[in-house]
Design a protein around this motif. Structure first.
Motif, PDB file in Angstrom:
ATOM      1  N   ASP A  17       0.837  -1.209   0.000  1.00 44.49           N
ATOM      2  CA  ASP A  17       0.000   0.000   0.000  1.00 44.49           C
ATOM      3  C   ASP A  17       0.869   1.255   0.000  1.00 44.49           C
ATOM      4  O   ASP A  17       0.585   2.217  -0.718  1.00 44.49           O
ATOM      5  CB  ASP A  17      -0.942   0.017   1.206  1.00 44.49           C
ATOM      6  N   HIS A  18       1.928   1.228   0.798  1.00 47.08           N
ATOM      7  CA  HIS A  18       2.865   2.355   0.840  1.00 47.08           C
ATOM      8  C   HIS A  18       3.500   2.555  -0.538  1.00 47.08           C
ATOM      9  O   HIS A  18       3.598   3.680  -1.032  1.00 47.08           O
ATOM     10  CB  HIS A  18       3.945   2.111   1.895  1.00 47.08           C
ATOM     11  N   TYR A  19       3.910   1.470  -1.166  1.00 44.49           N
ATOM     12  CA  TYR A  19       4.513   1.536  -2.497  1.00 44.49           C
ATOM     13  C   TYR A  19       3.521   2.120  -3.514  1.00 44.49           C
ATOM     14  O   TYR A  19       3.889   2.964  -4.331  1.00 44.49           O
ATOM     15  CB  TYR A  19       4.966   0.138  -2.924  1.00 44.49           C
ATOM     16  N   GLN A  20       2.273   1.682  -3.445  1.00 48.71           N
ATOM     17  CA  GLN A  20       1.247   2.176  -4.365  1.00 48.71           C
ATOM     18  C   GLN A  20       1.026   3.682  -4.208  1.00 48.71           C
ATOM     19  O   GLN A  20       0.844   4.390  -5.190  1.00 48.71           O
ATOM     20  CB  GLN A  20      -0.078   1.457  -4.132  1.00 48.71           C
ATOM     21  N   LYS A  21       1.054   4.159  -2.976  1.00 52.39           N
ATOM     22  CA  LYS A  21       0.790   5.582  -2.703  1.00 52.39           C
ATOM     23  C   LYS A  21       1.981   6.476  -3.006  1.00 52.39           C
ATOM     24  O   LYS A  21       1.821   7.615  -3.422  1.00 52.39           O
ATOM     25  CB  LYS A  21       0.383   5.772  -1.242  1.00 52.39           C
ATOM     26  N   THR A  22       3.197   5.966  -2.784  1.00 50.42           N
ATOM     27  CA  THR A  22       4.387   6.826  -2.849  1.00 50.42           C
ATOM     28  C   THR A  22       5.353   6.471  -3.973  1.00 50.42           C
ATOM     29  O   THR A  22       6.269   7.245  -4.242  1.00 50.42           O
ATOM     30  CB  THR A  22       5.164   6.749  -1.524  1.00 50.42           C
ATOM     31  N   ASN A  23       5.190   5.284  -4.559  1.00 51.28           N
ATOM     32  CA  ASN A  23       6.133   4.756  -5.549  1.00 51.28           C
ATOM     33  C   ASN A  23       7.531   4.564  -4.942  1.00 51.28           C
ATOM     34  O   ASN A  23       8.530   4.579  -5.642  1.00 51.28           O
ATOM     35  CB  ASN A  23       6.195   5.641  -6.794  1.00 51.28           C
ATOM     36  N   ASP A  24       7.578   4.408  -3.630  1.00 54.36           N
ATOM     37  CA  ASP A  24       8.825   4.182  -2.889  1.00 54.36           C
ATOM     38  C   ASP A  24       8.765   2.770  -2.309  1.00 54.36           C
ATOM     39  O   ASP A  24       7.850   2.452  -1.544  1.00 54.36           O
ATOM     40  CB  ASP A  24       8.959   5.216  -1.772  1.00 54.36           C
ATOM     41  N   SER A  25       9.724   1.933  -2.676  1.00 55.85           N
ATOM     42  CA  SER A  25       9.698   0.547  -2.211  1.00 55.85           C
ATOM     43  C   SER A  25      10.136   0.397  -0.754  1.00 55.85           C
ATOM     44  O   SER A  25       9.891  -0.634  -0.140  1.00 55.85           O
ATOM     45  CB  SER A  25      10.569  -0.335  -3.104  1.00 55.85           C
ATOM     46  N   GLU A  26      10.787   1.430  -0.193  1.00 49.43           N
ATOM     47  CA  GLU A  26      11.220   1.333   1.210  1.00 49.43           C
ATOM     48  C   GLU A  26      10.032   1.544   2.135  1.00 49.43           C
ATOM     49  O   GLU A  26       9.311   2.530   2.037  1.00 49.43           O
ATOM     50  CB  GLU A  26      12.301   2.351   1.539  1.00 49.43           C
ATOM     51  N   PHE A  27       9.850   0.621   3.039  1.00 51.86           N
ATOM     52  CA  PHE A  27       8.769   0.681   4.028  1.00 51.86           C
ATOM     53  C   PHE A  27       9.401   0.791   5.407  1.00 51.86           C
ATOM     54  O   PHE A  27      10.177  -0.068   5.814  1.00 51.86           O
ATOM     55  CB  PHE A  27       7.889  -0.568   3.941  1.00 51.86           C
ATOM     56  N   VAL A  28       9.076   1.856   6.118  1.00 48.18           N
ATOM     57  CA  VAL A  28       9.627   2.098   7.453  1.00 48.18           C
ATOM     58  C   VAL A  28       8.670   1.511   8.489  1.00 48.18           C
ATOM     59  O   VAL A  28       7.465   1.763   8.459  1.00 48.18           O
ATOM     60  CB  VAL A  28       9.841   3.605   7.696  1.00 48.18           C
ATOM     61  N   ILE A  29       9.235   0.733   9.399  1.00 48.59           N
ATOM     62  CA  ILE A  29       8.467   0.117  10.480  1.00 48.59           C
ATOM     63  C   ILE A  29       8.366   1.104  11.630  1.00 48.59           C
ATOM     64  O   ILE A  29       9.378   1.610  12.117  1.00 48.59           O
ATOM     65  CB  ILE A  29       9.166  -1.161  10.993  1.00 48.59           C
ATOM     66  N   LEU A  30       7.143   1.346  12.055  1.00 50.89           N
ATOM     67  CA  LEU A  30       6.905   2.161  13.242  1.00 50.89           C
ATOM     68  C   LEU A  30       6.252   1.247  14.276  1.00 50.89           C
ATOM     69  O   LEU A  30       5.057   0.960  14.181  1.00 50.89           O
ATOM     70  CB  LEU A  30       5.994   3.346  12.910  1.00 50.89           C
ATOM     71  N   PRO A  31       7.044   0.762  15.243  1.00 50.85           N
ATOM     72  CA  PRO A  31       6.490  -0.194  16.208  1.00 50.85           C
ATOM     73  C   PRO A  31       5.351   0.422  17.015  1.00 50.85           C
ATOM     74  O   PRO A  31       5.522   1.454  17.647  1.00 50.85           O
ATOM     75  CB  PRO A  31       7.655  -0.553  17.108  1.00 50.85           C
ATOM     76  N   LYS A  32       4.210  -0.224  16.954  1.00 47.89           N
ATOM     77  CA  LYS A  32       3.028   0.253  17.677  1.00 47.89           C
ATOM     78  C   LYS A  32       3.092  -0.143  19.143  1.00 47.89           C
ATOM     79  O   LYS A  32       2.588   0.565  19.998  1.00 47.89           O
ATOM     80  CB  LYS A  32       1.777  -0.309  17.017  1.00 47.89           C
ATOM     81  N   ASN A  33       3.707  -1.283  19.392  1.00 47.42           N
ATOM     82  CA  ASN A  33       3.891  -1.783  20.758  1.00 47.42           C
ATOM     83  C   ASN A  33       4.895  -2.943  20.685  1.00 47.42           C
ATOM     84  O   ASN A  33       5.236  -3.391  19.596  1.00 47.42           O
ATOM     85  CB  ASN A  33       2.551  -2.207  21.378  1.00 47.42           C
ATOM     86  N   PRO A  34       5.362  -3.428  21.832  1.00 46.61           N
ATOM     87  CA  PRO A  34       6.366  -4.511  21.807  1.00 46.61           C
ATOM     88  C   PRO A  34       5.873  -5.780  21.115  1.00 46.61           C
ATOM     89  O   PRO A  34       6.634  -6.466  20.442  1.00 46.61           O
ATOM     90  CB  PRO A  34       6.662  -4.776  23.275  1.00 46.61           C
ATOM     91  N   TYR A  35       4.583  -6.105  21.256  1.00 47.16           N
ATOM     92  CA  TYR A  35       4.046  -7.305  20.625  1.00 47.16           C
ATOM     93  C   TYR A  35       4.057  -7.173  19.109  1.00 47.16           C
ATOM     94  O   TYR A  35       4.361  -8.120  18.396  1.00 47.16           O
ATOM     95  CB  TYR A  35       2.626  -7.597  21.117  1.00 47.16           C
ATOM     96  N   TYR A  36       3.734  -5.985  18.617  1.00 47.81           N
ATOM     97  CA  TYR A  36       3.780  -5.721  17.179  1.00 47.81           C
ATOM     98  C   TYR A  36       5.201  -5.931  16.669  1.00 47.81           C
ATOM     99  O   TYR A  36       5.408  -6.571  15.643  1.00 47.81           O
ATOM    100  CB  TYR A  36       3.300  -4.296  16.907  1.00 47.81           C
ATOM    101  N   LEU A  37       6.162  -5.416  17.400  1.00 46.80           N
ATOM    102  CA  LEU A  37       7.562  -5.541  16.990  1.00 46.80           C
ATOM    103  C   LEU A  37       8.001  -7.006  16.948  1.00 46.80           C
ATOM    104  O   LEU A  37       8.701  -7.424  16.028  1.00 46.80           O
ATOM    105  CB  LEU A  37       8.469  -4.731  17.911  1.00 46.80           C
ATOM    106  N   ILE A  38       7.570  -7.793  17.894  1.00 48.40           N
ATOM    107  CA  ILE A  38       7.902  -9.225  17.903  1.00 48.40           C
ATOM    108  C   ILE A  38       7.334  -9.897  16.652  1.00 48.40           C
ATOM    109  O   ILE A  38       8.021 -10.675  15.989  1.00 48.40           O
ATOM    110  CB  ILE A  38       7.376  -9.906  19.184  1.00 48.40           C
ATOM    111  N   HIS A  39       6.105  -9.569  16.298  1.00 48.51           N
ATOM    112  CA  HIS A  39       5.506 -10.128  15.082  1.00 48.51           C
ATOM    113  C   HIS A  39       6.262  -9.680  13.837  1.00 48.51           C
ATOM    114  O   HIS A  39       6.457 -10.461  12.909  1.00 48.51           O
ATOM    115  CB  HIS A  39       4.032  -9.737  14.970  1.00 48.51           C
ATOM    116  N   VAL A  40       6.683  -8.412  13.824  1.00 46.25           N
ATOM    117  CA  VAL A  40       7.471  -7.904  12.691  1.00 46.25           C
ATOM    118  C   VAL A  40       8.756  -8.718  12.554  1.00 46.25           C
ATOM    119  O   VAL A  40       9.104  -9.167  11.463  1.00 46.25           O
ATOM    120  CB  VAL A  40       7.782  -6.400  12.846  1.00 46.25           C
ATOM    121  N   LEU A  41       9.465  -8.887  13.660  1.00 48.71           N
ATOM    122  CA  LEU A  41      10.734  -9.623  13.623  1.00 48.71           C
ATOM    123  C   LEU A  41      10.539 -11.046  13.108  1.00 48.71           C
ATOM    124  O   LEU A  41      11.344 -11.538  12.313  1.00 48.71           O
ATOM    125  CB  LEU A  41      11.372  -9.645  15.010  1.00 48.71           C
ATOM    126  N   ASN A  42       9.467 -11.699  13.530  1.00 52.39           N
ATOM    127  CA  ASN A  42       9.185 -13.058  13.062  1.00 52.39           C
ATOM    128  C   ASN A  42       8.817 -13.070  11.582  1.00 52.39           C
ATOM    129  O   ASN A  42       9.206 -13.970  10.849  1.00 52.39           O
ATOM    130  CB  ASN A  42       8.056 -13.686  13.888  1.00 52.39           C
TER     131      ASN A  42
END
Length: 92
Positions: A17-42
């Motif tokens: 979705d970010h790529y579609q809106k910005t044409n930028d393939s880089e997606f920056v992770i903004l951790p919403k909470n520690p559990y979200y970050l754990i899921h991201v890492l996995n």
């Protein structure tokens, strides 16, 4: 058919979705909470193994090196394979 967890699909979809809106393939992770970050890492490892993402910041590949406060820059780039997977999921 490639099997991804619901969180991995969601993370890849956010990057798409970010790529579609910005044409930028880089997606920056903004951790919403520690559990979200754990899921991201996995999920990052799985998405990388399938070739859906690359150019992953080292802190997403080595959880021991992440500083939550202050939040470090964490990102990856969605690949052509990741884009095609998302398009197929949407249209399929």
């Amino acid at each position: 058919m490639i099997s991804l967890s619901s969180f991995s699909r969601q993370l890849l979809q956010e990057a798409y979705d970010h790529y579609q809106k910005t044409n930028d393939s880089e997606f920056v992770i903004l951790p919403k909470n520690p559990y979200y970050l754990i899921h991201v890492l996995n999920s990052v490892e799985t998405l990388k193994d399938h070739g859906f993402i690359d150019n992953i910041t080292s802190n997403l590949l080595n959880a021991d090196s992440i500083n939550i406060v202050p939040t470090e820059h964490m990102s990856f780039c969605i690949t052509r394979a990741g884009i095609e997977y998302c398009r197929f999921q949407r249209d399929g």
